[in-house]
Design a protein around this motif. Structure first.
Motif, short mmCIF file in Angstrom:
data_model
loop_
_atom_site.label_atom_id
_atom_site.label_comp_id
_atom_site.label_asym_id
_atom_site.label_seq_id
_atom_site.Cartn_x
_atom_site.Cartn_y
_atom_site.Cartn_z
N UNK A 144 17.89 -14.08 11.55
CA UNK A 144 18.65 -13.05 12.27
C UNK A 144 17.69 -12.24 13.13
N UNK A 145 17.93 -12.26 14.42
CA UNK A 145 17.09 -11.50 15.33
C UNK A 145 17.21 -10.01 15.09
N UNK A 146 16.05 -9.34 14.95
CA UNK A 146 16.04 -7.90 14.71
C UNK A 146 15.70 -7.11 15.97
N UNK A 147 14.97 -7.75 16.88
CA UNK A 147 14.60 -7.15 18.15
C UNK A 147 14.20 -8.28 19.09
N UNK A 148 13.69 -7.93 20.25
CA UNK A 148 13.27 -8.95 21.20
C UNK A 148 12.09 -9.76 20.69
N UNK A 149 11.32 -9.20 19.75
CA UNK A 149 10.10 -9.85 19.29
C UNK A 149 10.13 -10.27 17.82
N UNK A 150 11.09 -9.77 17.06
CA UNK A 150 11.07 -10.00 15.62
C UNK A 150 12.36 -10.66 15.15
N UNK A 151 12.21 -11.69 14.32
CA UNK A 151 13.35 -12.34 13.67
C UNK A 151 13.12 -12.28 12.17
N UNK A 152 14.19 -12.11 11.42
CA UNK A 152 14.08 -12.01 9.96
C UNK A 152 14.61 -13.26 9.28
N UNK A 153 13.83 -13.81 8.37
CA UNK A 153 14.28 -14.90 7.52
C UNK A 153 15.14 -14.30 6.42
N UNK A 154 16.37 -14.80 6.30
CA UNK A 154 17.31 -14.24 5.34
C UNK A 154 17.99 -15.33 4.52
N UNK A 155 18.59 -14.92 3.41
CA UNK A 155 19.52 -15.71 2.62
C UNK A 155 18.97 -17.04 2.14
N UNK A 156 17.65 -17.16 1.97
CA UNK A 156 17.10 -18.43 1.49
C UNK A 156 17.45 -18.64 0.02
N UNK A 157 18.21 -19.69 -0.24
CA UNK A 157 18.59 -20.05 -1.60
C UNK A 157 18.59 -21.57 -1.72
N UNK A 158 18.13 -22.06 -2.86
CA UNK A 158 18.13 -23.50 -3.14
C UNK A 158 18.87 -23.73 -4.44
N UNK A 159 19.76 -24.72 -4.44
CA UNK A 159 20.47 -25.10 -5.66
C UNK A 159 19.45 -25.36 -6.76
N UNK A 160 19.67 -24.77 -7.93
CA UNK A 160 18.70 -24.85 -9.02
C UNK A 160 18.34 -26.28 -9.38
N UNK A 161 19.27 -27.22 -9.22
CA UNK A 161 19.03 -28.62 -9.58
C UNK A 161 18.09 -29.33 -8.62
N UNK A 162 17.83 -28.72 -7.45
CA UNK A 162 17.02 -29.40 -6.43
C UNK A 162 15.76 -28.62 -6.08
N UNK A 163 15.36 -27.72 -6.94
CA UNK A 163 14.15 -26.96 -6.66
C UNK A 163 12.90 -27.78 -6.98
N UNK A 164 11.79 -27.31 -6.42
CA UNK A 164 10.49 -27.96 -6.58
C UNK A 164 10.49 -29.38 -6.03
N UNK A 165 11.31 -29.59 -4.99
CA UNK A 165 11.35 -30.90 -4.34
C UNK A 165 11.05 -30.80 -2.85
N UNK A 166 10.67 -29.62 -2.39
CA UNK A 166 10.32 -29.43 -0.98
C UNK A 166 11.43 -28.87 -0.12
N UNK A 167 12.59 -28.56 -0.71
CA UNK A 167 13.72 -28.06 0.07
C UNK A 167 13.40 -26.70 0.69
N UNK A 168 12.82 -25.80 -0.09
CA UNK A 168 12.49 -24.48 0.42
C UNK A 168 11.50 -24.54 1.56
N UNK A 169 10.49 -25.39 1.44
CA UNK A 169 9.49 -25.53 2.51
C UNK A 169 10.14 -26.07 3.77
N UNK A 170 11.00 -27.07 3.63
CA UNK A 170 11.67 -27.65 4.79
C UNK A 170 12.52 -26.62 5.51
N UNK A 171 13.24 -25.79 4.75
CA UNK A 171 14.07 -24.77 5.38
C UNK A 171 13.22 -23.68 6.02
N UNK A 172 12.13 -23.31 5.36
CA UNK A 172 11.25 -22.30 5.93
C UNK A 172 10.65 -22.75 7.24
#
Length: 253
Positions: A144-172
């Motif tokens: 979500x854009x906060x200003x002309x120069x800054x964007x905020x990463x929000x709402x990052x969630x991974x289904x508990x069954x698929x954690x530690x498989x690289x999903x969070x890194x891919x989304x980031x």
């Protein structure tokens, strides 16, 4: 005017640690039930995280509870108070953690998570993506854009069954690609998580903690006296300078 996110989607899959393919793509209306489920479950996990794991990070709360125990003992002169009060404290911390987080969830559902299309997909400089494995939505992340120069990463969630498989890194990485393509100079995020894995993920992506707010007031909190006594969190502020990131606008490292 910033480029519309849909033109920069780049639906290239990456390999998960278990060898399966992870596709991070833009949100579609049909994804809404799974996105909201993952978001709800991820938030509700924070109840125990805050009530129990978080206690050791707040020595001031320990001192307060100890003082309460001593005062109750002096007033009642009953030894069983010393054994009963800790159990009451734990129950109260769980109760108020649950109430605050459910209040935050209700507020989120009345705003962006209840209108994903309007809040993220139709808003210039913002977007929401889902991670897909074997045809299933297993994660969600937003920018979500906060200003002309800054964007905020929000709402990052991974289904508990698929954690530690690289999903969070891919989304980031998808958020960082988005920031570079839209010429944002920095990406920021905030978290009240005590789980070390969450902080390790942000650090792996290149974020640096630039500050910690102790006693952070979560949106939706009522801030009653009992809530202030039994619910207390730390808010970590993270930032990443896009030009120093290894992610470029075409998504190459």
């Amino acid at each position: 005017m910033r480029l519309k996110a849909s033109r920069l989607n780049g639906n290239k899959g990456v390999k998960a640690q278990n060898g399966q393919s992870i596709l991070v793509r833009e949100f579609e209306p049909a994804d809404e039930p799974e996105v909201q489920r993952i978001f709800y479950e991820g938030l509700m996990e924070m109840v125990q995280d805050t009530a129990f794991k978080g206690l050791k990070f707040h020595p001031e709360s320990f001192l307060l509870y100890a003082a309460m125990t001593v005062i109750c003992f002096v007033i009642t002169m009953c030894w069983w108070v010393i054994g009963l009060l800790p159990a009451i404290v734990v129950c109260m911390r769980y109760f108020y953690s649950r109430r605050v987080i459910r209040g935050y969830l209700k507020q989120a559902m009345s705003r962006d998570m209840g209108d994903i299309e309007g809040y993220y997909m139709k808003s210039p400089g913002s977007c929401l993506w889902v991670a897909v494995m074997q045809g299933k939505v297993v994660g969600v992340v937003a920018a979500a854009g906060q200003s002309a120069d800054v964007v905020e990463l929000q709402r990052m969630c991974v289904d508990q069954r698929y954690r530690r498989s690289g999903v969070g890194v891919a989304m980031g990485k998808k958020v960082l690609e988005f920031a570079a393509a839209h010429r944002y100079s920095s990406v920021v995020l905030g978290t009240t998580a005590y789980t070390q894995a969450a902080h390790q993920l942000y650090q792996r992506l290149g974020f640096h903690c630039i500050g910690v707010t102790n006693g952070y007031v979560i949106p939706g909190a009522r801030q009653s006296l009992l809530e202030q006594i039994f619910y207390r969190v730390r808010h970590h502020h993270y930032s990443l300078t896009v030009r120093n990131s290894k992610i470029t606008s075409n998504g190459q490292r």
